[in-house]
Design an enzyme around this catalytic site. Structure first.
Site, PDB file in Angstrom:
ATOM      1  N   HIS A   1      11.203 -21.334  -4.858  1.00 28.60           N
ATOM      2  CA  HIS A   1      12.313 -20.399  -4.678  1.00 28.60           C
ATOM      3  C   HIS A   1      12.378 -20.068  -3.183  1.00 28.60           C
ATOM      4  O   HIS A   1      11.338 -19.899  -2.535  1.00 28.60           O
ATOM      5  CB  HIS A   1      12.045 -19.135  -5.501  1.00 28.60           C
ATOM      6  CG  HIS A   1      13.178 -18.165  -5.519  1.00 28.60           C
ATOM      7  ND1 HIS A   1      13.386 -17.262  -4.494  1.00 28.60           N
ATOM      8  CD2 HIS A   1      14.183 -17.950  -6.404  1.00 28.60           C
ATOM      9  CE1 HIS A   1      14.452 -16.537  -4.763  1.00 28.60           C
ATOM     10  NE2 HIS A   1      14.962 -16.928  -5.924  1.00 28.60           N
TER      11      HIS A   1
ATOM     12  N   LYS B   1      -9.282   6.503   1.115  1.00 25.81           N
ATOM     13  CA  LYS B   1      -7.949   6.039   1.514  1.00 25.81           C
ATOM     14  C   LYS B   1      -6.856   6.773   0.739  1.00 25.81           C
ATOM     15  O   LYS B   1      -6.874   6.796  -0.483  1.00 25.81           O
ATOM     16  CB  LYS B   1      -7.883   4.524   1.216  1.00 25.81           C
ATOM     17  CG  LYS B   1      -6.658   3.819   1.727  1.00 25.81           C
ATOM     18  CD  LYS B   1      -6.821   2.315   1.466  1.00 25.81           C
ATOM     19  CE  LYS B   1      -5.625   1.534   1.944  1.00 25.81           C
ATOM     20  NZ  LYS B   1      -5.815   0.092   1.778  1.00 25.81           N
TER      21      LYS B   1
ATOM     22  N   CYS C   1       0.792  -1.252   0.000  1.00 23.24           N
ATOM     23  CA  CYS C   1       0.000   0.000   0.000  1.00 23.24           C
ATOM     24  C   CYS C   1       0.816   1.290   0.000  1.00 23.24           C
ATOM     25  O   CYS C   1       0.821   2.032  -0.979  1.00 23.24           O
ATOM     26  CB  CYS C   1      -0.952   0.019   1.188  1.00 23.24           C
ATOM     27  SG  CYS C   1      -1.732  -1.558   1.516  1.00 23.24           S
TER      28      CYS C   1
ATOM     29  N   ASP D   1      -3.224   0.243  -6.255  1.00 18.35           N
ATOM     30  CA  ASP D   1      -1.853   0.315  -5.715  1.00 18.35           C
ATOM     31  C   ASP D   1      -1.097  -1.005  -5.879  1.00 18.35           C
ATOM     32  O   ASP D   1       0.120  -1.028  -5.898  1.00 18.35           O
ATOM     33  CB  ASP D   1      -1.848   0.781  -4.252  1.00 18.35           C
ATOM     34  CG  ASP D   1      -2.788  -0.010  -3.350  1.00 18.35           C
ATOM     35  OD1 ASP D   1      -3.534  -0.876  -3.858  1.00 18.35           O
ATOM     36  OD2 ASP D   1      -2.792   0.242  -2.126  1.00 18.35           O
ATOM     37  N   HIS D   2      -1.820  -2.103  -5.972  1.00 19.60           N
ATOM     38  CA  HIS D   2      -1.190  -3.422  -6.178  1.00 19.60           C
ATOM     39  C   HIS D   2      -2.291  -4.409  -6.508  1.00 19.60           C
ATOM     40  O   HIS D   2      -3.478  -4.053  -6.504  1.00 19.60           O
ATOM     41  CB  HIS D   2      -0.424  -3.874  -4.919  1.00 19.60           C
ATOM     42  CG  HIS D   2      -1.242  -3.827  -3.672  1.00 19.60           C
ATOM     43  ND1 HIS D   2      -2.235  -4.738  -3.396  1.00 19.60           N
ATOM     44  CD2 HIS D   2      -1.236  -2.957  -2.631  1.00 19.60           C
ATOM     45  CE1 HIS D   2      -2.811  -4.443  -2.240  1.00 19.60           C
ATOM     46  NE2 HIS D   2      -2.223  -3.350  -1.754  1.00 19.60           N
TER      47      HIS D   2
END
Length: 467
Positions: free
Chosen positions: A189, A66, A18, A251-252
């Protein structure tokens, strides 16, 4: 928006969490430049954003919802987890991701806070913006489709809940939901294993559980879409739509159980790839743009729309040359847009600084100093699910992409600075609590694992601090 505007097919966040992501969007600068390392450390509060500049140049400005781009937000858990990621221990920080159905078949307002902010934005357009003689800029920040913090205690303390009502869930076609393929735990990984473990996702999940998490997430996306619909409708009703540019982004992303993870904090597509749609007068309609772009491009784009001079030091480039129906003949002041985008991550749930370069069909991900942890290379054309790491198979490509990355950022140096920052922040926090620090940690999201062997984990921290 897709029908009346342009979709960017390859838009990315500059940091998949965020505050750092929003810091990049509001500043137009890469994360390592603003040093927005984690959810606690974003932009300095007095930073001049693109909205500040637009206001200075005569725009009416309004923000609802937000924002989350300045320093000092988010929980103590989030902070301590980010600072101690270099400690040699494994602690599960989340309860397992959960789903929860609430309300009834006619309930479409589930995320009340977001709806209240949407209502405020709608009323502002109807009552204020419609009367302005000068142009306006309105920002509406939503929580959705972010999972909800869980209210549970005990085994599921700290978990995240994908929450929706039957109204939205009925809009999801369960048959169309793809169950992601997972590597076995032994083949993962090492950084992915750490992420999956700390997010409490290494246990068994049934196909039904995974399908439900994804379905509820899509239902939450549908509710978000309805809020965007309210904004577009009021612009149409007030006859402002024909002269207003509308931008939708995030944002993502959300992994929603891809790669045995939920949440973000990862360079896999589910987490780092973001929606970006733009529509408005003079912009291309029903258009798709394959160029790689990222959130730092928002800052110069906003200034370009407002015809405000664009500072030369920005990391991003205006999107307007890609969006306009007619190419404007004026020369681009900074030369052509680069053929790559950069994303980086320095926060919790990942035990290393991570850097991602996306260019053409390649996604190159490297860690820490670039040598102590195996990098990853994915061919997104042949392997869109990112299941086959080609780093060992294509060493020449790895070297060439690494060279480009190092020309943008001296990433071993940045990793080292973050490592030092984390240590100093933790020491200050620990000293402020005196002898009490261990019992405070015992009440954070780690509490169950920490309490099983408190002494062992305290010793691991002492060793990390060089005691």
């Amino acid at each position: 928006m897709k029908r009346h505007g342009t979709v960017f097919l390859n838009a990315y966040t500059n940091s998949p969490i965020c505050c750092p992501s929003r810091a990049a969007m509001w500043s137009g600068l890469f994360t390592h430049i603003t040093e927005s390392w984690n959810n606690f450390k974003g932009l300095d509060p007095d930073y001049v954003t693109w909205m500040d500049l637009m206001e200075k140049h005569g725009y009416h400005t309004q923000k609802f919802g937000k924002l989350d781009f300045t320093s000092g937000h988010h929980s103590v858990s989030n902070r301590v987890e980010a600072w101690t990621r270099d400690v040699n221990f494994l602690l599960r920080q989340e309860g397992r991701p959960m789903v929860k159905l609430t309300g009834h078949r006619k309930q479409f307002r589930v995320m009340e806070t977001d709806w209240r902010n949407t209502d405020k934005a709608v009323n502002w357009i109807k009552e204020e913006a419609v009367n302005f003689t000068q142009p306006f800029i309105l920002y509406l920040g939503l929580n959705l489709p972010h999972p909800y913090p869980s209210p549970y205690a005990g085994e599921n303390f700290g978990s995240s809940t994908f929450l929706t009502s039957p109204y939205w869930l009925e809009k999801v076609n369960y048959e169309a939901i793809k169950i992601p393929k997972w590597s076995s735990l032994s083949e993962m990984h090492p950084v992915d294993y750490y992420s999956s473990y700390t997010k409490n996702c290494t246990g068994e999940f049934t196909k039904e559980e995974v399908r439900n998490i994804r379905a509820f997430y899509y239902a939450m996306c549908a509710e978000t879409d309805a809020m965007l619909g309210e904004i577009i409708s009021v612009l149409r009703d007030t006859e402002l739509l024909g002269k207003t540019i509308v931008i939708f982004t995030a944002d993502h992303g959300e992994l929603a159980m891809e790669h045995r993870q939920f949440y973000k904090m990862s360079m896999y597509e589910g987490s780092s790839h973001v929606p970006l749609l733009v529509m408005g007068p003079g912009l291309r309609e029903q258009h798709q743009i394959p160029n790689v772009v990222s959130l730092v491009d928002i800052y110069p784009t906003m200034l370009d729309i407002a015809r405000i001079p664009i500072p030369q030091n920005l990391s991003g480039y205006s999107l307007m040359p890609l969006l306009r129906e007619k190419a404007e003949s004026k020369a681009l002041p900074r030369g052509p847009r680069p053929s790559w985008v950069l994303s980086e991550f320095h926060g919790c749930n990942v035990n290393s600084s991570v850097y991602m370069l996306r260019t053409g069909k390649w996604k190159y991900i490297t860690y820490s100093d670039g040598s102590s942890i195996l990098p990853q290379l994915f061919d997104l054309t042949a392997d869109p699910d990112e299941l086959t790491n080609l780093a060992i198979k294509f060493p020449v490509t790895v070297r060439s992409l690494d060279k480009i990355l190092r020309s943008i950022v001296n990433y071993p140096k940045v990793s080292s600075a973050v490592h030092e920052y984390n240590k100093q922040q933790f020491i200050s926090w620990k000293q402020s609590l005196g002898q009490n620090y261990s019992s405070v940690i015992a009440n954070l999201r780690w509490h169950q694992d920490w309490l099983k062997d408190q002494k062992k984990y305290e010793n691991a921290i002492d060793k990390w601090l060089g005691k």
